[in-house]
Design a protein around this motif. Structure first.
Motif, PDB file in Angstrom:
ATOM      1  N   MET A  51      -6.694  60.550 -13.184  1.00 45.16           N
ATOM      2  CA  MET A  51      -5.769  60.313 -14.275  1.00 45.16           C
ATOM      3  C   MET A  51      -6.514  60.177 -15.600  1.00 45.16           C
ATOM      4  SD  MET A  51      -2.988  57.256 -14.553  1.00 45.16           S
ATOM      5  CE  MET A  51      -3.407  56.204 -15.925  1.00 45.16           C
ATOM      6  N   ALA A  52      -7.361  61.137 -15.928  1.00 45.31           N
ATOM      7  CA  ALA A  52      -8.050  61.121 -17.215  1.00 45.31           C
ATOM      8  C   ALA A  52      -7.050  61.514 -18.295  1.00 45.31           C
ATOM      9  CB  ALA A  52      -9.220  62.091 -17.206  1.00 45.31           C
ATOM     10  N   PHE A  53      -7.043  60.751 -19.386  1.00 43.02           N
ATOM     11  CA  PHE A  53      -6.186  61.159 -20.491  1.00 43.02           C
ATOM     12  C   PHE A  53      -6.767  60.695 -21.809  1.00 43.02           C
ATOM     13  CE2 PHE A  53      -4.497  56.977 -19.579  1.00 43.02           C
ATOM     14  CZ  PHE A  53      -3.936  56.507 -20.751  1.00 43.02           C
ATOM     15  N   GLN A  54      -6.280  61.324 -22.877  1.00 46.73           N
ATOM     16  CA  GLN A  54      -6.771  61.018 -24.215  1.00 46.73           C
ATOM     17  C   GLN A  54      -5.634  61.173 -25.201  1.00 46.73           C
ATOM     18  OE1 GLN A  54      -9.943  63.848 -24.376  1.00 46.73           O
ATOM     19  NE2 GLN A  54      -8.679  65.420 -25.307  1.00 46.73           N
ATOM     20  N   GLY A  55      -5.839  60.635 -26.386  1.00 45.74           N
ATOM     21  CA  GLY A  55      -4.809  60.743 -27.402  1.00 45.74           C
ATOM     22  C   GLY A  55      -5.186  60.018 -28.668  1.00 45.74           C
ATOM     23  N   SER A  56      -4.201  59.839 -29.524  1.00 42.41           N
ATOM     24  CA  SER A  56      -4.385  59.211 -30.828  1.00 42.41           C
ATOM     25  C   SER A  56      -3.871  57.778 -30.799  1.00 42.41           C
ATOM     26  CB  SER A  56      -3.624  60.015 -31.879  1.00 42.41           C
ATOM     27  OG  SER A  56      -3.535  59.288 -33.084  1.00 42.41           O
ATOM     28  N   LEU A  57      -4.639  56.869 -31.390  1.00 48.64           N
ATOM     29  CA  LEU A  57      -4.213  55.470 -31.493  1.00 48.64           C
ATOM     30  C   LEU A  57      -3.015  55.330 -32.437  1.00 48.64           C
ATOM     31  CD1 LEU A  57      -7.702  53.748 -31.615  1.00 48.64           C
ATOM     32  CD2 LEU A  57      -6.040  53.630 -29.753  1.00 48.64           C
ATOM     33  N   LYS A  58      -2.815  56.330 -33.272  1.00 49.21           N
ATOM     34  CA  LYS A  58      -1.656  56.318 -34.161  1.00 49.21           C
ATOM     35  C   LYS A  58      -0.376  56.470 -33.343  1.00 49.21           C
ATOM     36  CE  LYS A  58      -0.444  58.250 -38.616  1.00 49.21           C
ATOM     37  NZ  LYS A  58      -0.818  59.224 -39.634  1.00 49.21           N
ATOM     38  N   GLU A  59      -0.450  57.269 -32.282  1.00 50.40           N
ATOM     39  CA  GLU A  59       0.700  57.507 -31.415  1.00 50.40           C
ATOM     40  C   GLU A  59       0.840  56.441 -30.331  1.00 50.40           C
ATOM     41  OE1 GLU A  59       2.755  59.942 -32.280  1.00 50.40           O
ATOM     42  OE2 GLU A  59       1.362  60.409 -33.894  1.00 50.40           O
ATOM     43  N   LEU A  60      -0.290  56.014 -29.763  1.00 51.82           N
ATOM     44  CA  LEU A  60      -0.296  55.013 -28.690  1.00 51.82           C
ATOM     45  C   LEU A  60      -1.331  53.949 -29.015  1.00 51.82           C
ATOM     46  CD1 LEU A  60      -0.197  56.970 -25.295  1.00 51.82           C
ATOM     47  CD2 LEU A  60       1.396  55.219 -26.039  1.00 51.82           C
ATOM     48  N   PRO A  61      -0.921  52.757 -29.449  1.00 53.10           N
ATOM     49  CA  PRO A  61      -1.900  51.702 -29.748  1.00 53.10           C
ATOM     50  C   PRO A  61      -2.600  51.201 -28.480  1.00 53.10           C
ATOM     51  CG  PRO A  61       0.351  50.953 -30.181  1.00 53.10           C
ATOM     52  CD  PRO A  61       0.437  52.375 -29.743  1.00 53.10           C
ATOM     53  N   LEU A  62      -3.715  50.524 -28.670  1.00 57.70           N
ATOM     54  CA  LEU A  62      -4.537  50.048 -27.558  1.00 57.70           C
ATOM     55  C   LEU A  62      -3.729  49.269 -26.524  1.00 57.70           C
ATOM     56  CD1 LEU A  62      -7.365  49.734 -26.266  1.00 57.70           C
ATOM     57  CD2 LEU A  62      -7.595  47.623 -27.576  1.00 57.70           C
ATOM     58  N   ALA A  63      -2.879  48.360 -26.955  1.00 56.63           N
ATOM     59  CA  ALA A  63      -2.108  47.544 -26.002  1.00 56.63           C
ATOM     60  C   ALA A  63      -1.267  48.422 -25.076  1.00 56.63           C
ATOM     61  CB  ALA A  63      -1.213  46.557 -26.755  1.00 56.63           C
ATOM     62  N   ASP A  64      -0.671  49.459 -25.630  1.00 60.01           N
ATOM     63  CA  ASP A  64       0.173  50.345 -24.818  1.00 60.01           C
ATOM     64  C   ASP A  64      -0.638  51.145 -23.802  1.00 60.01           C
ATOM     65  OD1 ASP A  64       2.270  49.384 -26.311  1.00 60.01           O
ATOM     66  OD2 ASP A  64       2.544  51.205 -27.491  1.00 60.01           O
ATOM     67  N   ILE A  65      -1.788  51.670 -24.244  1.00 63.87           N
ATOM     68  CA  ILE A  65      -2.578  52.491 -23.308  1.00 63.87           C
ATOM     69  C   ILE A  65      -3.205  51.635 -22.214  1.00 63.87           C
ATOM     70  CG2 ILE A  65      -2.959  54.413 -24.895  1.00 63.87           C
ATOM     71  CD1 ILE A  65      -5.761  53.340 -25.453  1.00 63.87           C
ATOM     72  N   VAL A  66      -3.599  50.419 -22.565  1.00 68.84           N
ATOM     73  CA  VAL A  66      -4.158  49.514 -21.545  1.00 68.84           C
ATOM     74  C   VAL A  66      -3.084  49.192 -20.509  1.00 68.84           C
ATOM     75  CG1 VAL A  66      -4.949  47.142 -21.149  1.00 68.84           C
ATOM     76  CG2 VAL A  66      -6.016  48.527 -22.925  1.00 68.84           C
ATOM     77  N   GLN A  67      -1.876  48.907 -20.965  1.00 64.77           N
ATOM     78  CA  GLN A  67      -0.795  48.584 -20.031  1.00 64.77           C
ATOM     79  C   GLN A  67      -0.462  49.759 -19.119  1.00 64.77           C
ATOM     80  OE1 GLN A  67       2.136  47.064 -22.800  1.00 64.77           O
ATOM     81  NE2 GLN A  67       1.628  44.961 -22.256  1.00 64.77           N
ATOM     82  N   LEU A  68      -0.509  50.973 -19.652  1.00 68.14           N
ATOM     83  CA  LEU A  68      -0.243  52.160 -18.827  1.00 68.14           C
ATOM     84  C   LEU A  68      -1.214  52.247 -17.658  1.00 68.14           C
ATOM     85  CD1 LEU A  68       0.420  54.954 -21.481  1.00 68.14           C
ATOM     86  CD2 LEU A  68       2.023  54.149 -19.746  1.00 68.14           C
ATOM     87  N   VAL A  69      -2.488  52.001 -17.948  1.00 66.45           N
ATOM     88  CA  VAL A  69      -3.528  52.102 -16.915  1.00 66.45           C
ATOM     89  C   VAL A  69      -3.522  50.875 -16.012  1.00 66.45           C
ATOM     90  CG1 VAL A  69      -6.025  52.213 -16.561  1.00 66.45           C
ATOM     91  CG2 VAL A  69      -4.955  53.660 -18.276  1.00 66.45           C
ATOM     92  N   ALA A  70      -3.308  49.700 -16.598  1.00 69.42           N
ATOM     93  CA  ALA A  70      -3.363  48.458 -15.830  1.00 69.42           C
ATOM     94  C   ALA A  70      -2.261  48.388 -14.772  1.00 69.42           C
ATOM     95  CB  ALA A  70      -3.269  47.258 -16.768  1.00 69.42           C
ATOM     96  N   VAL A  71      -1.075  48.842 -15.107  1.00 71.24           N
ATOM     97  CA  VAL A  71       0.048  48.801 -14.174  1.00 71.24           C
ATOM     98  C   VAL A  71      -0.279  49.547 -12.884  1.00 71.24           C
ATOM     99  CG1 VAL A  71       2.400  49.697 -13.829  1.00 71.24           C
ATOM    100  CG2 VAL A  71       1.841  48.419 -15.882  1.00 71.24           C
ATOM    101  N   SER A  72      -1.042  50.621 -13.006  1.00 72.03           N
ATOM    102  CA  SER A  72      -1.377  51.408 -11.814  1.00 72.03           C
ATOM    103  C   SER A  72      -2.626  50.886 -11.100  1.00 72.03           C
ATOM    104  CB  SER A  72      -1.556  52.880 -12.193  1.00 72.03           C
ATOM    105  OG  SER A  72      -2.609  53.016 -13.124  1.00 72.03           O
ATOM    106  N   GLY A  73      -3.222  49.784 -11.629  1.00 70.85           N
ATOM    107  CA  GLY A  73      -4.380  49.179 -10.970  1.00 70.85           C
ATOM    108  C   GLY A  73      -5.643  50.023 -11.037  1.00 70.85           C
TER     109      GLY A  73
END
Length: 180
Positions: free
Chosen positions: A1-23
């Motif tokens: 599940m490698a992914f990348q993007g812009s912090l303008k579109e997805l802030p750090l808190a959101d991207i961390v939660q996306l990955v954290a939920v899946s463990g």
């Protein structure tokens, strides 16, 4: 599940939660101009973060304030360092609180690379009383050091130095200018 993007579109808190939920376990690499930061996650929990000379929770708080830049998640990348023990929820709630507070601070403190200098107030006759933290910051305020440099010299976070300077600017004892 490698992914990348812009912090303008997805802030750090959101991207961390996306990955954290899946463990997941892996590393977020964050870039903003010449600045680089990393956040390590092990089994969905943030375990280590670093940006510049700052590590641990303060690094997460600093990176969470980035509204520009890019991120890339590299799955499976681990680190031996364990500088964070707080839960993701507590960490991200504190990051959100600081973000809200930074919106207020930024009205008088433009950025952590800004340079504060003491102000001479002619005709001032009343005594000035400073807290120990204000004194610590004032003694490092020479008109040349940035807020980040004062933070390193005082071993405080840039956020805490900015917060202290906000009070000193409001009291008209310090002014803060953008770096040249």
């Amino acid at each position: 599940m490698a992914f990348q993007g812009s912090l303008k579109e997805l802030p750090l808190a959101d991207i961390v939660q996306l990955v954290a939920v899946s463990g997941k376990t892996g590393m977020f690499s964050l870039t903003r101009a010449a600045e680089r930061g990393v956040v390590y996650i092990y089994n969905g929990q943030i375990t280590h973060a670093k940006v510049g000379d700052t590590e641990g929770e303060d690094a997460v708080y600093t990176l969470a304030l980035w509204s520009q830049g890019d991120f890339q998640f590299s799955p499976g990348v681990e680190t031996e360092s364990r500088t964070i023990t707080r839960s993701n929820t507590n960490l991200l709630m504190e990051a959100a609180r600081r973000s809200d507070e930074w919106k207020i601070l930024s009205k008088k403190i433009p950025a952590t690379d800004a340079v504060p200098r003491l102000v001479t107030r002619d005709g001032m006759s009343e005594p000035v009383t400073l807290t120990p933290q204000e004194w610590l910051v004032v003694t490092r305020t020479d008109g040349n050091r940035s807020i980040e440099e004062i933070a390193r010299a005082t071993r405080l976070s840039s956020f805490d130095v900015a917060k202290t300077l906000y009070g000193l600017v409001t009291a008209e004892l310090v002014e803060v200018a953008r770096p040249k």
